[in-house]
Design a protein around this motif. Structure first.
Motif, PDB file in Angstrom:
ATOM      1  N   ASN A 115       0.844  -1.201   0.000  1.00 62.86           N
ATOM      2  CA  ASN A 115       0.000   0.000   0.000  1.00 62.86           C
ATOM      3  C   ASN A 115       0.875   1.245   0.000  1.00 62.86           C
ATOM      4  O   ASN A 115       1.975   1.277   0.552  1.00 62.86           O
ATOM      5  N   ALA A 116       0.358   2.279  -0.642  1.00 64.10           N
ATOM      6  CA  ALA A 116       1.147   3.481  -0.900  1.00 64.10           C
ATOM      7  C   ALA A 116       1.715   4.094   0.368  1.00 64.10           C
ATOM      8  O   ALA A 116       2.901   4.432   0.432  1.00 64.10           O
ATOM      9  N   MET A 117       0.896   4.251   1.397  1.00 63.58           N
ATOM     10  CA  MET A 117       1.339   4.954   2.597  1.00 63.58           C
ATOM     11  C   MET A 117       2.485   4.217   3.279  1.00 63.58           C
ATOM     12  O   MET A 117       3.491   4.839   3.671  1.00 63.58           O
ATOM     13  N   ASP A 118       2.378   2.904   3.438  1.00 58.62           N
ATOM     14  CA  ASP A 118       3.448   2.158   4.095  1.00 58.62           C
ATOM     15  C   ASP A 118       4.753   2.251   3.310  1.00 58.62           C
ATOM     16  O   ASP A 118       5.830   2.420   3.889  1.00 58.62           O
ATOM     17  N   VAL A 119       4.684   2.145   2.004  1.00 64.28           N
ATOM     18  CA  VAL A 119       5.903   2.212   1.194  1.00 64.28           C
ATOM     19  C   VAL A 119       6.485   3.621   1.225  1.00 64.28           C
ATOM     20  O   VAL A 119       7.701   3.796   1.331  1.00 64.28           O
ATOM     21  N   GLN A 120       5.633   4.643   1.174  1.00 63.90           N
ATOM     22  CA  GLN A 120       6.113   6.022   1.237  1.00 63.90           C
ATOM     23  C   GLN A 120       6.859   6.302   2.536  1.00 63.90           C
ATOM     24  O   GLN A 120       7.867   7.013   2.553  1.00 63.90           O
ATOM     25  N   ILE A 121       6.382   5.748   3.644  1.00 62.41           N
ATOM     26  CA  ILE A 121       7.006   5.987   4.939  1.00 62.41           C
ATOM     27  C   ILE A 121       8.283   5.163   5.101  1.00 62.41           C
ATOM     28  O   ILE A 121       9.313   5.666   5.571  1.00 62.41           O
ATOM     29  N   ALA A 122       8.228   3.907   4.706  1.00 65.24           N
ATOM     30  CA  ALA A 122       9.363   3.014   4.929  1.00 65.24           C
ATOM     31  C   ALA A 122      10.523   3.302   3.982  1.00 65.24           C
ATOM     32  O   ALA A 122      11.680   3.047   4.327  1.00 65.24           O
ATOM     33  N   LEU A 123      10.231   3.837   2.815  1.00 69.76           N
ATOM     34  CA  LEU A 123      11.281   3.994   1.815  1.00 69.76           C
ATOM     35  C   LEU A 123      12.387   4.967   2.247  1.00 69.76           C
ATOM     36  O   LEU A 123      13.573   4.630   2.129  1.00 69.76           O
ATOM     37  N   PRO A 124      12.080   6.158   2.768  1.00 67.74           N
ATOM     38  CA  PRO A 124      13.177   7.028   3.225  1.00 67.74           C
ATOM     39  C   PRO A 124      13.982   6.411   4.363  1.00 67.74           C
ATOM     40  O   PRO A 124      15.211   6.547   4.410  1.00 67.74           O
ATOM     41  N   LEU A 125      13.299   5.728   5.285  1.00 68.86           N
ATOM     42  CA  LEU A 125      14.008   5.044   6.366  1.00 68.86           C
ATOM     43  C   LEU A 125      14.974   4.011   5.812  1.00 68.86           C
ATOM     44  O   LEU A 125      16.119   3.892   6.242  1.00 68.86           O
ATOM     45  N   SER A 126      14.491   3.249   4.849  1.00 64.43           N
ATOM     46  CA  SER A 126      15.304   2.196   4.250  1.00 64.43           C
ATOM     47  C   SER A 126      16.531   2.775   3.559  1.00 64.43           C
ATOM     48  O   SER A 126      17.645   2.242   3.693  1.00 64.43           O
ATOM     49  N   LEU A 127      16.362   3.867   2.832  1.00 63.64           N
ATOM     50  CA  LEU A 127      17.485   4.457   2.112  1.00 63.64           C
ATOM     51  C   LEU A 127      18.503   5.081   3.069  1.00 63.64           C
ATOM     52  O   LEU A 127      19.713   5.022   2.823  1.00 63.64           O
ATOM     53  N   ALA A 128      18.040   5.667   4.170  1.00 64.73           N
ATOM     54  CA  ALA A 128      18.969   6.177   5.183  1.00 64.73           C
ATOM     55  C   ALA A 128      19.755   5.027   5.800  1.00 64.73           C
ATOM     56  O   ALA A 128      20.977   5.116   5.992  1.00 64.73           O
ATOM     57  N   ALA A 129      19.044   3.952   6.124  1.00 66.00           N
ATOM     58  CA  ALA A 129      19.694   2.785   6.724  1.00 66.00           C
ATOM     59  C   ALA A 129      20.688   2.155   5.769  1.00 66.00           C
ATOM     60  O   ALA A 129      21.784   1.728   6.172  1.00 66.00           O
ATOM     61  N   GLU A 130      20.320   2.092   4.509  1.00 63.42           N
ATOM     62  CA  GLU A 130      21.203   1.512   3.492  1.00 63.42           C
ATOM     63  C   GLU A 130      22.514   2.285   3.419  1.00 63.42           C
ATOM     64  O   GLU A 130      23.600   1.692   3.348  1.00 63.42           O
ATOM     65  N   GLU A 131      22.414   3.611   3.449  1.00 66.58           N
ATOM     66  CA  GLU A 131      23.624   4.436   3.388  1.00 66.58           C
ATOM     67  C   GLU A 131      24.460   4.276   4.651  1.00 66.58           C
ATOM     68  O   GLU A 131      25.698   4.181   4.585  1.00 66.58           O
ATOM     69  N   ALA A 132      23.816   4.229   5.815  1.00 68.88           N
ATOM     70  CA  ALA A 132      24.550   4.032   7.073  1.00 68.88           C
ATOM     71  C   ALA A 132      25.249   2.680   7.090  1.00 68.88           C
ATOM     72  O   ALA A 132      26.407   2.578   7.519  1.00 68.88           O
ATOM     73  N   ALA A 133      24.555   1.649   6.627  1.00 66.63           N
ATOM     74  CA  ALA A 133      25.163   0.312   6.580  1.00 66.63           C
ATOM     75  C   ALA A 133      26.345   0.298   5.622  1.00 66.63           C
ATOM     76  O   ALA A 133      27.376  -0.321   5.899  1.00 66.63           O
ATOM     77  N   ARG A 134      26.207   1.000   4.506  1.00 67.93           N
ATOM     78  CA  ARG A 134      27.302   1.068   3.534  1.00 67.93           C
ATOM     79  C   ARG A 134      28.532   1.742   4.148  1.00 67.93           C
ATOM     80  O   ARG A 134      29.670   1.412   3.806  1.00 67.93           O
TER      81      ARG A 134
END
Length: 373
Positions: free
Chosen positions: A198-217
């Motif tokens: 659903n749009a709302m869940d993906v919209q919210i989780a996506l920025p978190l995921s990209l921040a986490a991805e960069e931190a993990a990198r």
């Protein structure tokens, strides 16, 4: 058991002690029962089918047909029976607002101290930082990089830069500037990790995921987040407008806040799964039991004041940790402040999913997930 020792959680189950100075827990008890804390801060899943073996996991992808154990419940694998173990306390509200703010400040100090101090922060910790009061209070506790995600012209990137200046943390700020390609790539990854399209869940989780991805990198294993403050402290417009707002059933601001707190398990499941899939373990000091207890005792006027200012008590307590220019700053929701929601809408329309369609962004997410399978 994650989040606390199995023995301590077993004692809490026996005593029906919902809050005991943890930041959430889930796992197997010594007697073989499975348990999840009252706010669902640690997700845990079992096989849905009655015919399946009583398999369980912290990651839904490990199971064929995962079903979350409800927050505050224990699950008996042998009987395949779920029973409530914990209920959120409903304390009398604090009559003296100044004392309530002092109590909240003390709870925040204790919780933040458990994450680390500026001189002793562990090297594996970074902070998700949007420039709002929630993430700024968390950031005040640790000498660690601050990651903000957004398109170059986004509200969150500018707000994070401004807050970092006010906090004298400019050198710690790491801006993850997004491109349309970043969002397009992340859509199926986030949908798969969270099990949601659903749009709302993906919209919210996506920025978190990209921040986490960069931190993990960059080599960080944990990401401190400000999750929970809006729910606990009256941060939503629908709470401030209770009982007139049709989105809540409660007749008072305090009742509406508790109603919104009840949505945390579903939201936290989404966020935790997205962050773990991106390679980091979330740390959420604002969801510490001590902070939750203090929040539950706040009267309605300490959640939303007579002028309609939200999160009043939290902002007053936050002055101990951050400058006033940060403590009293309003912030947009992450999906809008980062411009991720805008970009997802554009990508959906570009792919042929027009706004006149029913929930066109969700349809786009489903199509991307199918393409990527």
């Amino acid at each position: 058991m994650r989040g606390a020792s199995a023995e301590r959680v077993a004692q809490a189950v026996t005593d029906r002690e919902a809050l005991f100075d943890s930041q959430g827990f889930a796992g197997r008890l010594p007697d073989g029962l499975l348990v999840r804390d009252v706010l669902g801060r640690q997700p845990i899943f079992v096989e849905r089918s009655d015919d399946a073996e009583a398999n369980w996991s912290f990651a839904p992808g490990d199971l064929d047909d995962p079903e979350p154990i409800p927050a505050g419940h224990v699950f008996d694998p042998e009987r395949r029976a779920t029973e409530r173990a914990f209920s959120l306390p409903d304390p009398e509200y604090a009559a003296d607002e100044r004392e309530a703010v002092r109590t909240l400040g003390s709870a925040l100090r204790e919780s933040l101290a458990s994450v680390g101090t500026a001189s002793t922060a562990p090297d594996d910790l970074a902070v998700a930082f949007s420039g709002g009061v929630d993430s700024a209070v968390v950031a005040s506790a640790v000498d660690a990089p601050l990651y903000v995600v957004g398109f170059p012209e986004s509200h969150d990137v500018e707000a994070a830069r401004r807050a970092a200046r006010l906090m004298s943390r400019e050198e710690d700020l790491r801006v993850v500037e997004l491109s349309p390609a970043d969002v397009e790539r992340a859509v199926p990854e986030v949908a798969r990790a969270t099990g949601r399209t659903n749009a709302m869940d993906v919209q919210i989780a996506l920025p978190l995921s990209l921040a986490a991805e960069e931190a993990a990198r960059d080599g960080f294993d944990r990401l401190a987040v400000g999750q929970g403050a809006d729910e606990l402290f009256g941060g939503y417009a629908k709470v401030a407008r209770a009982p007139e707002d049709p989105r809540v059933e409660a007749e008072t601001v305090r009742g509406a806040a508790r109603e919104v707190i009840g949505t945390l398990p579903d939201q936290l499941e989404r966020d935790v799964l997205a962050l773990r899939a991106a390679g980091v373990e979330p740390v959420a000091p604002l969801l510490d039991d001590r902070v939750v207890r203090a929040a539950l005792a706040l009267p309605g006027e300490s959640l939303v004041d007579s002028r309609g200012e939200r999160k009043k008590a939290f902002r007053l307590a936050a002055r101990e940790f951050v400058p006033d220019g940060v403590a009293f700053r309003e912030k947009k929701a992450v999906q809008y402040g980062s411009l991720v929601a805008r970009e997802l809408d554009r990508l959906a329309r570009q792919a042929g999913f027009k706004r006149r369609m029913d929930d066109h962004v969700s349809a786009y997410v489903e199509s991307r997930l199918a393409e990527d399978s």
